[in-house]
Design an enzyme around this catalytic site. Sequence first.
Site, short mmCIF file in Angstrom:
data_model
loop_
_atom_site.label_atom_id
_atom_site.label_comp_id
_atom_site.label_asym_id
_atom_site.label_seq_id
_atom_site.Cartn_x
_atom_site.Cartn_y
_atom_site.Cartn_z
N ASN A 98 -11.52 -16.64 1.28
CA ASN A 98 -10.79 -15.94 0.20
C ASN A 98 -9.29 -15.97 0.43
O ASN A 98 -8.83 -16.01 1.56
CB ASN A 98 -11.19 -14.45 0.14
CG ASN A 98 -12.67 -14.26 -0.12
OD1 ASN A 98 -13.37 -15.21 -0.45
ND2 ASN A 98 -13.13 -13.04 0.04
N GLY A 122 -11.05 -1.36 -11.51
CA GLY A 122 -11.31 -0.29 -12.48
C GLY A 122 -12.47 -0.66 -13.38
O GLY A 122 -13.34 0.16 -13.69
N ASN A 141 -2.30 -9.63 4.70
CA ASN A 141 -1.82 -9.89 3.34
C ASN A 141 -0.50 -10.66 3.24
O ASN A 141 -0.43 -11.69 2.57
CB ASN A 141 -1.73 -8.58 2.56
CG ASN A 141 -3.10 -8.04 2.18
OD1 ASN A 141 -4.08 -8.36 2.83
ND2 ASN A 141 -3.17 -7.23 1.16
N ALA A 163 -13.58 -7.21 -6.27
CA ALA A 163 -13.73 -7.71 -7.65
C ALA A 163 -12.57 -8.63 -7.98
O ALA A 163 -11.48 -8.52 -7.41
CB ALA A 163 -13.76 -6.55 -8.63
N SER A 190 -5.56 -10.29 -1.58
CA SER A 190 -5.08 -9.85 -2.90
C SER A 190 -3.59 -10.13 -3.05
O SER A 190 -3.14 -10.53 -4.13
CB SER A 190 -5.38 -8.36 -3.10
OG SER A 190 -4.74 -7.61 -2.10
N ASN A 246 -7.64 -16.49 4.13
CA ASN A 246 -7.71 -15.48 5.20
C ASN A 246 -8.19 -16.06 6.53
O ASN A 246 -7.65 -15.74 7.59
CB ASN A 246 -8.67 -14.34 4.79
CG ASN A 246 -8.12 -13.53 3.63
OD1 ASN A 246 -7.01 -13.79 3.15
ND2 ASN A 246 -8.87 -12.56 3.16
N GLU A 297 1.80 -5.73 -3.69
CA GLU A 297 1.79 -4.36 -3.16
C GLU A 297 2.52 -4.28 -1.81
O GLU A 297 2.23 -3.41 -1.00
CB GLU A 297 0.35 -3.87 -3.04
CG GLU A 297 -0.34 -3.81 -4.39
CD GLU A 297 -1.73 -3.16 -4.36
OE1 GLU A 297 -1.93 -2.12 -5.00
OE2 GLU A 297 -2.61 -3.73 -3.70
N GLY A 337 -6.18 1.99 -15.31
CA GLY A 337 -6.05 0.70 -14.64
C GLY A 337 -7.44 0.08 -14.60
O GLY A 337 -8.17 0.22 -13.62
N LYS A 383 -7.53 0.90 6.99
CA LYS A 383 -7.51 -0.13 5.94
C LYS A 383 -6.11 -0.72 5.82
O LYS A 383 -5.94 -1.93 5.64
CB LYS A 383 -7.96 0.51 4.60
CG LYS A 383 -8.01 -0.44 3.41
CD LYS A 383 -9.36 -1.11 3.26
CE LYS A 383 -9.44 -2.14 2.17
NZ LYS A 383 -9.82 -1.65 0.87
P1 NAD Z 1 -5.74 -5.59 -11.15
O1 NAD Z 1 -4.37 -6.16 -11.25
O2 NAD Z 1 -6.92 -6.46 -11.47
O3 NAD Z 1 -5.85 -4.29 -12.09
C1 NAD Z 1 -4.81 -3.39 -12.31
C2 NAD Z 1 -4.80 -3.06 -13.80
O4 NAD Z 1 -3.89 -1.99 -14.03
C3 NAD Z 1 -4.34 -4.22 -14.68
O5 NAD Z 1 -5.37 -4.55 -15.60
C4 NAD Z 1 -3.08 -3.69 -15.39
O6 NAD Z 1 -2.96 -4.15 -16.72
C5 NAD Z 1 -3.32 -2.19 -15.32
N1 NAD Z 1 -2.11 -1.38 -15.43
C6 NAD Z 1 -0.87 -1.62 -14.92
N2 NAD Z 1 -0.04 -0.59 -15.18
C7 NAD Z 1 -0.78 0.33 -15.85
C8 NAD Z 1 -0.48 1.61 -16.37
N3 NAD Z 1 0.74 2.17 -16.25
N4 NAD Z 1 -1.47 2.30 -17.01
C9 NAD Z 1 -2.71 1.75 -17.15
N5 NAD Z 1 -3.04 0.52 -16.67
C10 NAD Z 1 -2.09 -0.17 -16.02
O7 NAD Z 1 -5.86 -4.97 -9.67
P2 NAD Z 1 -7.18 -4.70 -8.81
O8 NAD Z 1 -7.53 -5.92 -8.05
O9 NAD Z 1 -8.22 -4.07 -9.68
O10 NAD Z 1 -6.63 -3.65 -7.74
C11 NAD Z 1 -6.40 -2.29 -8.07
C12 NAD Z 1 -6.17 -1.53 -6.76
O11 NAD Z 1 -7.38 -1.60 -5.96
C13 NAD Z 1 -5.06 -2.13 -5.88
O12 NAD Z 1 -4.42 -1.12 -5.16
C14 NAD Z 1 -5.85 -3.03 -4.92
O13 NAD Z 1 -5.16 -3.26 -3.70
C15 NAD Z 1 -7.09 -2.17 -4.70
N6 NAD Z 1 -8.28 -2.91 -4.27
C16 NAD Z 1 -8.60 -4.10 -4.85
C17 NAD Z 1 -9.75 -4.75 -4.44
C18 NAD Z 1 -10.21 -6.04 -5.10
O14 NAD Z 1 -11.16 -6.66 -4.61
N7 NAD Z 1 -9.62 -6.46 -6.23
C19 NAD Z 1 -10.56 -4.20 -3.43
C20 NAD Z 1 -10.20 -2.98 -2.87
C21 NAD Z 1 -9.06 -2.33 -3.30
#
Ligand code: NAD
Length: 313
Positions: A252, A12, A193, A129, A255, A203, A267, A7, A185
């Site tokens: 902001n 990621g 959310n 991010a 998410s 927010n 989610e 991901g 959290k």
């Molecule tokens: P995102 O949607 O940007 O990224 C998720 C990625 O996973 C996508 O690129 C998608 O193509 C990929 N994906 C989906 N199914 C898949 C699979 N089976 N195998 C491989 N890749 C796959 O989401 P994000 O914002 O990066 O959030 C990811 C997690 O982190 C979530 O749980 C979110 O709540 C948490 N989070 C996000 C933030 C933030 O600021 N974005 C901050 C803290 C926590």
Amino acid sequence: MDITIIGAGAMGSLFGSLLAQSGENVFLMDIWKDHVSAINSQGLAVEFDGKTSRVDIPASSNMQDTRESDLVIIFVKSTQTKQAAVQALKCLNNKGVVLTLQNGMGNADKIAQVVHPDKVIAGTTSHGATMLGPGLIRHAGTGPTLIGMWSGKNNAGLENIKNVFCNAGIDTKIEDNIHLIIWKKLIINVGINAITALTGIKNGRILDSPPTGELVRTAVKEACDVALAHGVKLQDDIAEQVFDVAKATGPNRSSMGQDADHKRLTEIDAINGAIVSLAQKKGIHVPVNQTLTALVQTLQENYNPEYQTGQKK
Ligand code: NAD
């Protein structure tokens, strides 16, 4: 350290870029082909404080293309955790562990159904991010990352992971009671959310109107009652902490708000929906969380069908 990230979306890619820049051997796996080919052809572009840097990291959208890893980080949305856990298992070496820093409740349990529970590390991160397009993310904010063994048993690798993260500029601390940290959290997400996703507000606006504030307080109170029934005591002023986060992130969209705006699956099932499921197990009524969950589910079930998989960007 050999690290695979499953991901490679906003978070990621962010963690992957920081770890790769500090010399770790990082491999990104994501099913989004355009993003993966942009990373492989031009490097991953990371915007921070108005400047853009490029990091070379190998990436693949072919889920057969695995690398043996000491650490697998799962950063898919919670709707995809099970599939990612199956993928993670294929990538782990003998001593390898899996880390989830995803939002919501239930991710670590889902991973522990696939990977040995003593190999599951859970946590939270205050880094933020945003995905700007294929191969391009914005590092939106920094803050502490808290990690701990989900089973509560010691794992010699945990300290090493903390050091590797700190070395990469990811300020990381080990927590003995990671369940409590994840509940805290979750409560923030429960309060902000769904309400922002359903109403379209930013927010900070939840502080502006008394009825909205009351809705937040009731959703949070229900969640705290459920936590207590499951043996987790949260601080009495936790609703005030939710308002503090809403204020700090005022401009902001949450998410879930962004997911709703882009007609992506949210989610909700791991956030307000998790409160509903956990309440049912203890015979507790949580009408506000039940309503918020049903409304967000209704919203996403009525997206245009081409968006229903959540993959359309
Ligand atoms: P995102 O949607 O940007 O990224 C998720 C990625 O996973 C996508 O690129 C998608 O193509 C990929 N994906 C989906 N199914 C898949 C699979 N089976 N195998 C491989 N890749 C796959 O989401 P994000 O914002 O990066 O959030 C990811 C997690 O982190 C979530 O749980 C979110 O709540 C948490 N989070 C996000 C933030 C933030 O600021 N974005 C901050 C803290 C926590």
